[in-house]
Design a protein around this motif. Sequence first.
Motif, PDB file in Angstrom:
ATOM      1  N   LYS A  16       0.831  -1.198   0.000  1.00 48.09           N
ATOM      2  CA  LYS A  16       0.000   0.000   0.000  1.00 48.09           C
ATOM      3  C   LYS A  16       0.869   1.254   0.000  1.00 48.09           C
ATOM      4  O   LYS A  16       0.673   2.170  -0.813  1.00 48.09           O
ATOM      5  CB  LYS A  16      -0.918  -0.006   1.227  1.00 48.09           C
ATOM      6  CG  LYS A  16      -1.798   1.221   1.363  1.00 48.09           C
ATOM      7  CD  LYS A  16      -2.692   1.104   2.593  1.00 48.09           C
ATOM      8  CE  LYS A  16      -3.591   2.322   2.762  1.00 48.09           C
ATOM      9  NZ  LYS A  16      -4.474   2.195   3.947  1.00 48.09           N
ATOM     10  N   THR A  17       1.851   1.280   0.896  1.00 46.80           N
ATOM     11  CA  THR A  17       2.746   2.435   0.979  1.00 46.80           C
ATOM     12  C   THR A  17       3.589   2.557  -0.287  1.00 46.80           C
ATOM     13  O   THR A  17       3.775   3.656  -0.816  1.00 46.80           O
ATOM     14  CB  THR A  17       3.671   2.288   2.209  1.00 46.80           C
ATOM     15  OG1 THR A  17       2.866   2.190   3.375  1.00 46.80           O
ATOM     16  CG2 THR A  17       4.592   3.484   2.333  1.00 46.80           C
ATOM     17  N   GLN A  18       4.090   1.426  -0.778  1.00 39.38           N
ATOM     18  CA  GLN A  18       4.909   1.461  -1.991  1.00 39.38           C
ATOM     19  C   GLN A  18       4.104   1.989  -3.179  1.00 39.38           C
ATOM     20  O   GLN A  18       4.624   2.737  -4.007  1.00 39.38           O
ATOM     21  CB  GLN A  18       5.435   0.061  -2.303  1.00 39.38           C
ATOM     22  CG  GLN A  18       6.441  -0.443  -1.280  1.00 39.38           C
ATOM     23  CD  GLN A  18       7.103  -1.730  -1.711  1.00 39.38           C
ATOM     24  OE1 GLN A  18       7.778  -1.784  -2.727  1.00 39.38           O
ATOM     25  NE2 GLN A  18       6.902  -2.786  -0.936  1.00 39.38           N
ATOM     26  N   ALA A  19       2.838   1.587  -3.256  1.00 45.39           N
ATOM     27  CA  ALA A  19       1.982   2.046  -4.351  1.00 45.39           C
ATOM     28  C   ALA A  19       1.827   3.562  -4.322  1.00 45.39           C
ATOM     29  O   ALA A  19       1.911   4.235  -5.360  1.00 45.39           O
ATOM     30  CB  ALA A  19       0.613   1.372  -4.265  1.00 45.39           C
ATOM     31  N   LYS A  20       1.622   4.106  -3.138  1.00 46.49           N
ATOM     32  CA  LYS A  20       1.443   5.552  -3.001  1.00 46.49           C
ATOM     33  C   LYS A  20       2.719   6.312  -3.385  1.00 46.49           C
ATOM     34  O   LYS A  20       2.672   7.337  -4.062  1.00 46.49           O
ATOM     35  CB  LYS A  20       1.032   5.897  -1.572  1.00 46.49           C
ATOM     36  CG  LYS A  20      -0.364   5.430  -1.197  1.00 46.49           C
ATOM     37  CD  LYS A  20      -0.698   5.774   0.249  1.00 46.49           C
ATOM     38  CE  LYS A  20      -2.108   5.329   0.615  1.00 46.49           C
ATOM     39  NZ  LYS A  20      -2.435   5.625   2.042  1.00 46.49           N
ATOM     40  N   ILE A  21       3.860   5.793  -2.936  1.00 42.03           N
ATOM     41  CA  ILE A  21       5.138   6.442  -3.236  1.00 42.03           C
ATOM     42  C   ILE A  21       5.440   6.380  -4.729  1.00 42.03           C
ATOM     43  O   ILE A  21       5.838   7.391  -5.341  1.00 42.03           O
ATOM     44  CB  ILE A  21       6.265   5.785  -2.428  1.00 42.03           C
ATOM     45  CG1 ILE A  21       6.113   6.115  -0.938  1.00 42.03           C
ATOM     46  CG2 ILE A  21       7.639   6.237  -2.931  1.00 42.03           C
ATOM     47  CD1 ILE A  21       7.090   5.392  -0.036  1.00 42.03           C
ATOM     48  N   ASN A  22       5.245   5.217  -5.336  1.00 40.18           N
ATOM     49  CA  ASN A  22       5.522   5.069  -6.762  1.00 40.18           C
ATOM     50  C   ASN A  22       4.615   5.953  -7.612  1.00 40.18           C
ATOM     51  O   ASN A  22       5.053   6.544  -8.603  1.00 40.18           O
ATOM     52  CB  ASN A  22       5.358   3.606  -7.174  1.00 40.18           C
ATOM     53  CG  ASN A  22       6.450   2.725  -6.616  1.00 40.18           C
ATOM     54  OD1 ASN A  22       7.559   3.184  -6.351  1.00 40.18           O
ATOM     55  ND2 ASN A  22       6.158   1.447  -6.421  1.00 40.18           N
ATOM     56  N   LEU A  23       3.353   6.051  -7.220  1.00 42.03           N
ATOM     57  CA  LEU A  23       2.408   6.874  -7.961  1.00 42.03           C
ATOM     58  C   LEU A  23       2.791   8.347  -7.868  1.00 42.03           C
ATOM     59  O   LEU A  23       2.790   9.076  -8.876  1.00 42.03           O
ATOM     60  CB  LEU A  23       0.992   6.661  -7.432  1.00 42.03           C
ATOM     61  CG  LEU A  23      -0.140   7.389  -8.173  1.00 42.03           C
ATOM     62  CD1 LEU A  23      -0.191   6.949  -9.623  1.00 42.03           C
ATOM     63  CD2 LEU A  23      -1.480   7.133  -7.490  1.00 42.03           C
ATOM     64  N   SER A  24       3.136   8.790  -6.665  1.00 41.48           N
ATOM     65  CA  SER A  24       3.518  10.191  -6.463  1.00 41.48           C
ATOM     66  C   SER A  24       4.753  10.553  -7.282  1.00 41.48           C
ATOM     67  O   SER A  24       4.805  11.600  -7.938  1.00 41.48           O
ATOM     68  CB  SER A  24       3.786  10.462  -4.980  1.00 41.48           C
ATOM     69  OG  SER A  24       2.642  10.211  -4.201  1.00 41.48           O
ATOM     70  N   SER A  25       5.762   9.677  -7.250  1.00 36.65           N
ATOM     71  CA  SER A  25       7.004   9.960  -7.973  1.00 36.65           C
ATOM     72  C   SER A  25       6.778   9.951  -9.486  1.00 36.65           C
ATOM     73  O   SER A  25       7.373  10.749 -10.218  1.00 36.65           O
ATOM     74  CB  SER A  25       8.088   8.949  -7.589  1.00 36.65           C
ATOM     75  OG  SER A  25       7.686   7.636  -7.899  1.00 36.65           O
ATOM     76  N   SER A  26       5.897   9.066  -9.965  1.00 41.52           N
ATOM     77  CA  SER A  26       5.598   9.009 -11.401  1.00 41.52           C
ATOM     78  C   SER A  26       4.924  10.295 -11.872  1.00 41.52           C
ATOM     79  O   SER A  26       5.267  10.835 -12.934  1.00 41.52           O
ATOM     80  CB  SER A  26       4.703   7.815 -11.711  1.00 41.52           C
ATOM     81  OG  SER A  26       5.372   6.606 -11.487  1.00 41.52           O
ATOM     82  N   ILE A  27       3.959  10.769 -11.104  1.00 44.28           N
ATOM     83  CA  ILE A  27       3.229  11.987 -11.484  1.00 44.28           C
ATOM     84  C   ILE A  27       4.150  13.206 -11.490  1.00 44.28           C
ATOM     85  O   ILE A  27       4.204  13.963 -12.470  1.00 44.28           O
ATOM     86  CB  ILE A  27       2.033  12.219 -10.532  1.00 44.28           C
ATOM     87  CG1 ILE A  27       0.996  11.115 -10.703  1.00 44.28           C
ATOM     88  CG2 ILE A  27       1.409  13.586 -10.785  1.00 44.28           C
ATOM     89  CD1 ILE A  27      -0.139  11.157  -9.689  1.00 44.28           C
ATOM     90  N   LEU A  28       4.895  13.381 -10.403  1.00 38.90           N
ATOM     91  CA  LEU A  28       5.743  14.566 -10.279  1.00 38.90           C
ATOM     92  C   LEU A  28       6.867  14.576 -11.315  1.00 38.90           C
ATOM     93  O   LEU A  28       7.105  15.590 -11.978  1.00 38.90           O
ATOM     94  CB  LEU A  28       6.327  14.641  -8.862  1.00 38.90           C
ATOM     95  CG  LEU A  28       5.315  14.897  -7.740  1.00 38.90           C
ATOM     96  CD1 LEU A  28       5.993  14.800  -6.372  1.00 38.90           C
ATOM     97  CD2 LEU A  28       4.652  16.257  -7.908  1.00 38.90           C
ATOM     98  N   SER A  29       7.556  13.452 -11.478  1.00 34.23           N
ATOM     99  CA  SER A  29       8.647  13.395 -12.452  1.00 34.23           C
ATOM    100  C   SER A  29       8.117  13.484 -13.882  1.00 34.23           C
ATOM    101  O   SER A  29       8.758  14.073 -14.761  1.00 34.23           O
ATOM    102  CB  SER A  29       9.462  12.108 -12.270  1.00 34.23           C
ATOM    103  OG  SER A  29       8.658  10.971 -12.502  1.00 34.23           O
ATOM    104  N   GLY A  30       6.932  12.904 -14.120  1.00 37.43           N
ATOM    105  CA  GLY A  30       6.337  12.955 -15.448  1.00 37.43           C
ATOM    106  C   GLY A  30       5.963  14.371 -15.858  1.00 37.43           C
ATOM    107  O   GLY A  30       6.239  14.804 -16.987  1.00 37.43           O
ATOM    108  N   LEU A  31       5.338  15.094 -14.939  1.00 35.54           N
ATOM    109  CA  LEU A  31       4.983  16.485 -15.239  1.00 35.54           C
ATOM    110  C   LEU A  31       6.229  17.332 -15.491  1.00 35.54           C
ATOM    111  O   LEU A  31       6.260  18.198 -16.377  1.00 35.54           O
ATOM    112  CB  LEU A  31       4.178  17.066 -14.064  1.00 35.54           C
ATOM    113  CG  LEU A  31       2.774  16.481 -13.852  1.00 35.54           C
ATOM    114  CD1 LEU A  31       2.144  17.038 -12.581  1.00 35.54           C
ATOM    115  CD2 LEU A  31       1.878  16.774 -15.056  1.00 35.54           C
TER     116      LEU A  31
END
Length: 489
Positions: free
Chosen positions: A146-161
């Motif tokens: 659960k925690t890993q999913a949240k961290i991976n999603l956050s990093s993907s969005i921020l780095s992608g933008l």
Amino acid sequence: MEPQPSLKKKTIGGLMWSFGDLIGNQGIQFLIQIILARLLLPEHFGLIGMILVFIALSNSLVDSGFTQALIRERHANQTDYSTVFYFNLFVSLLIYLILFMAAPAISRFFDEPQLVALVRVLSIGIVINAFAVIPKAMFAKEVNFKTQAKINLSSSILSGLFAVGLALAGYGVWSLVLRQLSMNAIQSLLFSLTKKWLPSLVFSMSSFKRLFGFGWKLLVSGLIDTFYTNVYFLIIGRQYSAAQLGYYTNASRFSEIVSQNLAATILRVTYPVLSSIQDEHERLKQSYKNITRLAAFLIFPVMVGMAAIGEPLVLLVFGEKWLPMVPYFQLLSIAGMLYPILALDLSILQVKGRSDLYLYLEIINKLSLTILLFLAVWLELGVIGLIGAAILNTYLEFFVNSHVSKREVAYPATEKLGDLLPIYLISFGMGAVVWLIGQQVEGNLLFQMVLQVTAGIFIYIAVCRIANIGELRTVYGLISSVLAQKNKR
């Protein structure tokens, strides 16, 4: 001994969040990849593809097989974690120095002057990743995805933008480099802050020897596997143009979104769970068998379906300039079908502590791939021939892996083939119908693809129901369990 309900609950919970991570994180990354592919040129992706083998090998060296050793260790302590952390950090700094100095030679090998700066900047991510190894291992041991999913999603969005902004500003290939670096940095920072773990000022040789005794064989196996996974980038980058490599790079990443990422999702959940029952032989075999069948049930139809709708999918998603990648994407999708099954075979050897057999299999399988790749280059079969060699080798690996892994878990190739063949045939039958539908429908690409996907899903479920494929009920059960847990909250 852990009771069965607890193990089942832990597995379902882990799968739920791990699949959520797959859909959310990979979905975001896929969306960003589409936007960048439309803003950038194939040559830009080709330049990054030339460096991938060096970065991937370096990341495998940094891990050194310690992550799997820590996850398997039932009573890992602060001394173990600190020892691994310091070793990983030292190795990452050493590798960065080597790559920094080797950058001019890499540039000359590919005859691409830009690679000097690209290698030196992109390889900084190797050092950054070293800070996240221990927190990730801790979360994996806890089956806390659960925690890993949240961290991976956050990093993907921020780095992608961030990367899209750079691409719009005209930074070209550097938008891809800085996207990767920013993702590494955000992930490492969030993992460290969330876990709130700090290393102690201790380095234990006894811990190092114990963990490395198991991990070094996985390290060598990982290096071999990583090299051969990325050797295509090396050969295509050397033999052909940057644009050709760009087509292959995006086709490879596009096809791997399902096969390798879904396989990684299943493995990271099942490995710690299966490790907890490693001494219960019958229970371990049945769990391993069920997971193998379920993985095939989920992945086979998706990979065949992706190949069947390859042309409208690539045109719709990437645009006309990426049309040459269609045959690469279709063949790579077929090549990726068996990847999760092969990965599970190797994973069960890790669970049983047979890293020696793991290494043995990697050497045998990659030796056969070397011969096939040599023949493809020698006969001048082009990129299609290289991918064809990969497809043939996956089938050879299936039988070799099954033969060796049955020594530890009595699940031989004949039994496994009997379990998987119905799903395999149904998937290809569905794929053939989906492809024929696409040949008959002209005009709007979105309408064509929606029609094909809808027909594929309906056909697959209907035929599986008629053939009484048990995994269909398993999936229904998993969905019901997830919904029941959600309703209790």
